[in-house]
Design a protein around this motif. Structure first.
Motif, short mmCIF file in Angstrom:
data_model
loop_
_atom_site.label_atom_id
_atom_site.label_comp_id
_atom_site.label_asym_id
_atom_site.label_seq_id
_atom_site.Cartn_x
_atom_site.Cartn_y
_atom_site.Cartn_z
N VAL A 178 -4.27 4.65 64.78
CA VAL A 178 -4.18 4.07 63.63
C VAL A 178 -3.23 5.03 62.95
CG1 VAL A 178 -5.49 3.97 61.39
CG2 VAL A 178 -6.54 3.30 63.37
N LEU A 179 -2.15 4.55 62.31
CA LEU A 179 -0.95 5.46 61.91
C LEU A 179 -1.41 5.63 60.53
CD1 LEU A 179 2.09 3.98 63.79
CD2 LEU A 179 0.68 5.95 64.43
N LYS A 180 -1.86 4.76 60.04
CA LYS A 180 -2.08 4.56 58.50
C LYS A 180 -3.22 3.79 58.05
CE LYS A 180 1.05 2.56 55.56
NZ LYS A 180 2.32 2.27 55.09
N SER A 181 -3.91 3.97 56.96
CA SER A 181 -5.27 3.21 56.94
C SER A 181 -5.35 3.10 55.32
CB SER A 181 -6.37 3.58 57.43
OG SER A 181 -7.66 2.89 57.28
N ARG A 182 -5.56 2.12 54.56
CA ARG A 182 -5.94 2.23 53.32
C ARG A 182 -6.87 1.01 52.91
NH1 ARG A 182 -2.79 -1.53 49.87
NH2 ARG A 182 -1.35 -2.91 51.22
N HIS A 183 -7.66 1.21 51.96
CA HIS A 183 -8.80 0.28 51.56
C HIS A 183 -8.24 -0.70 50.28
CE1 HIS A 183 -11.56 2.96 53.39
NE2 HIS A 183 -12.33 1.82 53.74
N LEU A 184 -8.43 -1.98 50.50
CA LEU A 184 -7.90 -3.26 49.79
C LEU A 184 -9.17 -3.54 48.65
CD1 LEU A 184 -5.93 -5.28 52.00
CD2 LEU A 184 -5.17 -3.46 50.75
N VAL A 185 -10.21 -3.52 49.30
CA VAL A 185 -11.48 -3.66 48.45
C VAL A 185 -12.44 -2.59 49.02
CG1 VAL A 185 -13.06 -5.38 48.03
CG2 VAL A 185 -10.85 -6.12 48.17
N LYS A 186 -13.24 -2.15 48.25
CA LYS A 186 -14.28 -1.15 48.64
C LYS A 186 -15.47 -1.23 47.50
CE LYS A 186 -15.29 3.19 50.68
NZ LYS A 186 -15.80 2.83 51.94
N ASP A 187 -16.63 -1.98 47.76
CA ASP A 187 -17.76 -1.94 47.04
C ASP A 187 -19.00 -2.08 47.65
OD1 ASP A 187 -18.22 -4.81 47.44
OD2 ASP A 187 -17.19 -5.48 45.70
N LYS A 188 -20.04 -2.33 47.01
CA LYS A 188 -21.25 -2.24 47.63
C LYS A 188 -21.45 -3.46 48.69
CE LYS A 188 -24.48 -4.56 44.63
NZ LYS A 188 -25.95 -4.17 43.68
N TRP A 189 -20.80 -4.58 48.35
CA TRP A 189 -21.07 -5.77 49.44
C TRP A 189 -20.13 -5.63 50.58
CZ3 TRP A 189 -25.50 -7.56 48.41
CH2 TRP A 189 -26.01 -7.72 47.03
N ILE A 190 -18.80 -5.31 50.36
CA ILE A 190 -17.85 -5.53 51.54
C ILE A 190 -16.71 -4.29 51.40
CG2 ILE A 190 -16.43 -7.31 50.28
CD1 ILE A 190 -15.83 -8.48 52.98
N SER A 191 -16.26 -3.95 52.16
CA SER A 191 -15.21 -3.14 52.40
C SER A 191 -14.02 -3.67 53.10
CB SER A 191 -15.46 -1.62 52.75
OG SER A 191 -14.46 -0.88 52.90
N VAL A 192 -12.90 -3.68 52.66
CA VAL A 192 -11.80 -4.28 53.52
C VAL A 192 -10.48 -3.43 53.73
CG1 VAL A 192 -9.78 -6.33 53.56
CG2 VAL A 192 -12.15 -6.59 52.52
#
Length: 187
Positions: free
Chosen positions: A9-23
């Motif tokens: 993994v060279l780079k990682s970022r969260h697009l959505v992060k809440d109590k139900w799902i994290s993308v």
């Protein structure tokens, strides 16, 4: 052991992060140097499923609406491992009691599954509870509407071909339970 197929993994970022799902969106490098960008990963908590059997060999099922399918379907009691659950077994006992009012002193873990190893980070722990008894009223979340349905194990097995259970992980949990109960034969 051969070549490693692991990606870096060279780079990682969260697009959505809440109590139900994290993308998560990852930029990855394959061993041959190929860059994969973006690669989407769904981060979920650990899940549990319970095949619960009464002394009369009835399976405890929950009937509830599932918005993804836009249908009301039958499922096994199941849910996420919460922070207060030290072990998946505790989550299985809690979920069974909350969703159905049933419990037992006879719980065994029958298997561990990956919902989708391609892009899900979590595992599902499968349990078999035998000699379950009704001990309490349901304790549902605000988003849950559940009817508890008891069906003879034989009827559940016969109904598999008719789609009585649609959730893939629940069918797998049922298979593990049937194997543990010596009800699966290979010829």
């Amino acid at each position: 052991m051969g070549n490693s197929f692991d990606w870096i993994v060279l780079k990682s970022r969260h697009l959505v992060k809440d109590k139900w799902i994290s993308v998560r969106s990852d930029t990855c490098q394959m061993p041959n140097g190929t860059i994969v960008d973006p690669y989407y990963v769904l981060e979920y908590p650990t899940w549990v499923n319970v095949v619960a059997l009464t002394k009369n060999q009835e399976v405890i099922l929950v009937k509830q609406y599932r918005h993804g399918l836009k249908k009301t379907i039958l499922e096994l009691p199941s849910g996420a491992v919460e922070t207060e659950d030290v072990l998946p077994m505790e989550a299985a006992k809690r979920e069974l009691l909350e969703e159905t009012g049933y419990t037992s002193n006879h719980f065994i873990e029958t298997g561990i599954l990956s919902p989708n190893p391609a892009n899900h980070t979590n595992l599902t722990h499968c349990f078999l509870a035998t000699d379950v008894e009704y001990v309490a009223d349901l304790k549902l979340d605000i988003t849950e509407q559940i009817d508890v349905v008891l069906l003879p194990l034989k009827k559940v097995i016969e109904g598999i071909d008719q789609g009585i259970l649609l959730q893939t992980l629940h069918i797998s949990s049922l298979f593990f339970a049937l194997k543990k109960l010596d009800k699966v034969q290979f010829t």
